[in-house]
Design a protein around this motif. Sequence first.
Motif, mmCIF file in Angstrom:
data_model
loop_
_atom_site.group_PDB
_atom_site.id
_atom_site.type_symbol
_atom_site.label_atom_id
_atom_site.label_comp_id
_atom_site.label_asym_id
_atom_site.label_seq_id
_atom_site.Cartn_x
_atom_site.Cartn_y
_atom_site.Cartn_z
ATOM 1 N N PHE A 202 54.260 55.934 61.140
ATOM 2 C CA PHE A 202 53.509 56.956 60.396
ATOM 3 C C PHE A 202 53.570 56.688 58.898
ATOM 4 O O PHE A 202 52.562 56.769 58.185
ATOM 5 C CB PHE A 202 54.071 58.351 60.705
ATOM 6 C CG PHE A 202 53.422 59.442 59.902
ATOM 7 C CD1 PHE A 202 52.206 59.971 60.297
ATOM 8 C CD2 PHE A 202 54.033 59.940 58.750
ATOM 9 C CE1 PHE A 202 51.591 60.983 59.548
ATOM 10 C CE2 PHE A 202 53.422 60.941 57.996
ATOM 11 C CZ PHE A 202 52.209 61.463 58.403
ATOM 12 N N ARG A 203 54.753 56.375 58.426
ATOM 13 C CA ARG A 203 54.915 56.084 56.997
ATOM 14 C C ARG A 203 54.106 54.863 56.596
ATOM 15 O O ARG A 203 53.442 54.871 55.553
ATOM 16 C CB ARG A 203 56.401 55.858 56.687
ATOM 17 C CG ARG A 203 56.721 55.610 55.225
ATOM 18 C CD ARG A 203 58.230 55.481 55.014
ATOM 19 N NE ARG A 203 58.559 55.403 53.609
ATOM 20 C CZ ARG A 203 58.578 54.260 52.912
ATOM 21 N NH1 ARG A 203 58.301 53.133 53.518
ATOM 22 N NH2 ARG A 203 58.882 54.278 51.622
ATOM 23 N N ASP A 204 54.126 53.827 57.429
ATOM 24 C CA ASP A 204 53.421 52.589 57.099
ATOM 25 C C ASP A 204 51.903 52.769 57.111
ATOM 26 O O ASP A 204 51.190 52.156 56.308
ATOM 27 C CB ASP A 204 53.808 51.483 58.083
ATOM 28 C CG ASP A 204 55.241 51.002 57.870
ATOM 29 O OD1 ASP A 204 55.832 51.347 56.839
ATOM 30 O OD2 ASP A 204 55.759 50.296 58.751
ATOM 31 N N LYS A 205 51.415 53.611 57.996
ATOM 32 C CA LYS A 205 49.960 53.774 58.128
ATOM 33 C C LYS A 205 49.381 54.764 57.133
ATOM 34 O O LYS A 205 48.289 54.554 56.590
ATOM 35 C CB LYS A 205 49.622 54.219 59.547
ATOM 36 C CG LYS A 205 48.110 54.329 59.800
ATOM 37 C CD LYS A 205 47.803 54.660 61.248
ATOM 38 C CE LYS A 205 46.286 54.716 61.471
ATOM 39 N NZ LYS A 205 45.952 55.009 62.889
ATOM 40 N N TRP A 206 50.098 55.855 56.852
ATOM 41 C CA TRP A 206 49.521 56.928 56.060
ATOM 42 C C TRP A 206 50.159 57.106 54.686
ATOM 43 O O TRP A 206 49.443 57.280 53.697
ATOM 44 C CB TRP A 206 49.624 58.254 56.828
ATOM 45 C CG TRP A 206 48.908 58.227 58.142
ATOM 46 C CD1 TRP A 206 49.458 58.173 59.387
ATOM 47 C CD2 TRP A 206 47.491 58.221 58.334
ATOM 48 N NE1 TRP A 206 48.479 58.144 60.357
ATOM 49 C CE2 TRP A 206 47.256 58.180 59.739
ATOM 50 C CE3 TRP A 206 46.392 58.263 57.467
ATOM 51 C CZ2 TRP A 206 45.986 58.166 60.277
ATOM 52 C CZ3 TRP A 206 45.124 58.247 58.007
ATOM 53 C CH2 TRP A 206 44.919 58.204 59.388
ATOM 54 N N LEU A 207 51.451 57.074 54.585
ATOM 55 C CA LEU A 207 52.114 57.389 53.322
ATOM 56 C C LEU A 207 52.153 56.207 52.366
ATOM 57 O O LEU A 207 51.792 56.326 51.193
ATOM 58 C CB LEU A 207 53.534 57.908 53.586
ATOM 59 C CG LEU A 207 53.631 59.184 54.425
ATOM 60 C CD1 LEU A 207 55.082 59.621 54.556
ATOM 61 C CD2 LEU A 207 52.792 60.305 53.812
ATOM 62 N N TYR A 208 52.628 55.056 52.853
ATOM 63 C CA TYR A 208 52.794 53.904 51.968
ATOM 64 C C TYR A 208 51.481 53.509 51.280
ATOM 65 O O TYR A 208 51.443 53.372 50.050
ATOM 66 C CB TYR A 208 53.381 52.716 52.734
ATOM 67 C CG TYR A 208 53.695 51.529 51.842
ATOM 68 C CD1 TYR A 208 54.987 51.281 51.409
ATOM 69 C CD2 TYR A 208 52.688 50.660 51.416
ATOM 70 C CE1 TYR A 208 55.273 50.199 50.588
ATOM 71 C CE2 TYR A 208 52.954 49.588 50.592
ATOM 72 C CZ TYR A 208 54.250 49.361 50.182
ATOM 73 O OH TYR A 208 54.511 48.300 49.354
ATOM 74 N N PRO A 209 50.386 53.307 52.022
ATOM 75 C CA PRO A 209 49.139 52.875 51.358
ATOM 76 C C PRO A 209 48.659 53.863 50.296
ATOM 77 O O PRO A 209 48.216 53.462 49.223
ATOM 78 C CB PRO A 209 48.139 52.771 52.508
ATOM 79 C CG PRO A 209 48.984 52.547 53.717
ATOM 80 C CD PRO A 209 50.219 53.357 53.481
ATOM 81 N N PHE A 210 48.753 55.158 50.593
ATOM 82 C CA PHE A 210 48.270 56.171 49.652
ATOM 83 C C PHE A 210 49.066 56.132 48.353
ATOM 84 O O PHE A 210 48.491 56.058 47.252
ATOM 85 C CB PHE A 210 48.378 57.557 50.289
ATOM 86 C CG PHE A 210 48.052 58.673 49.350
ATOM 87 C CD1 PHE A 210 46.739 58.988 49.048
ATOM 88 C CD2 PHE A 210 49.071 59.409 48.743
ATOM 89 C CE1 PHE A 210 46.437 60.026 48.163
ATOM 90 C CE2 PHE A 210 48.777 60.439 47.860
ATOM 91 C CZ PHE A 210 47.455 60.749 47.568
ATOM 92 N N PHE A 211 50.382 56.197 48.441
ATOM 93 C CA PHE A 211 51.217 56.224 47.239
ATOM 94 C C PHE A 211 51.237 54.871 46.541
ATOM 95 O O PHE A 211 51.309 54.795 45.309
ATOM 96 C CB PHE A 211 52.635 56.683 47.580
ATOM 97 C CG PHE A 211 52.731 58.147 47.911
ATOM 98 C CD1 PHE A 211 52.495 59.105 46.935
ATOM 99 C CD2 PHE A 211 53.030 58.566 49.194
ATOM 100 C CE1 PHE A 211 52.571 60.465 47.224
ATOM 101 C CE2 PHE A 211 53.112 59.919 49.494
ATOM 102 C CZ PHE A 211 52.878 60.875 48.515
#
Length: 232
Positions: A202-211
């Motif tokens: 979840f972090r790799d798909k949604w959070l990391y790219p955005f931030f």
Amino acid sequence: MKIALSFCLLFVFNFIQVQVFGQHTLEEIKLEQIDQKKIRKYVERQIEDGKHQFYDIQPSWNRGDDLTPYNKNETTFFLNASSNDAWQSYLSLDPSKMWNNRSVSKGLMIQKSPEKIFYKGDSHTCTDTGQVYFLNLKLLSGMYNLAVVFEIVTIDALEMLIEFSYVKGNQSLGVQKIRFIADGDNSTKIIHTSYFKSDSPFRDKWLYPFFHRKITKDFHKNVRKLWGFSNL
């Protein structure tokens, strides 16, 4: 023969003592000189995990390692300057100023060779391999803070490429690459690519790219502002 052997053993022992006691350790870091709580906690956790010498902190990726297992995020910027000027500017800018903007602040930098410790107010005028940066990421307008640590692993003047790897122990592992490509006589394309992975899909798909896109944009905008460049 016994005397010669004893002398050799004594010489080796003394040499090892000089090497060991001549090295800085993580315990020597003055935590009270680090403003960011997350970075202080990070350093303390590394010591608790048995890391004491600077060389105990190791990059999670080294040049030549397979990038297939990593996720990829890429952003392109254009700078109104020659590729040589852009390249030299990024390398010669004081990292204390470079890594200080509305999204990121530098709390500490250690240099592996020769071993040195740089705090927030300490300036140094070049980026080089073996430098380890302890950064505080200000997410959600500072409502959430995250300590991130990376090491400069490659500076390739021929390819105009800078690579810095997340060190082992970060939430994310992998490498970021900044490549400078001439785009006309007085224009440079800067490609900032991140290869990353963590234990959270979840972090790799949604959070990391955005931030990551926001932090990367703020980083390059800050460099442009410091040098007076335009069209980034």
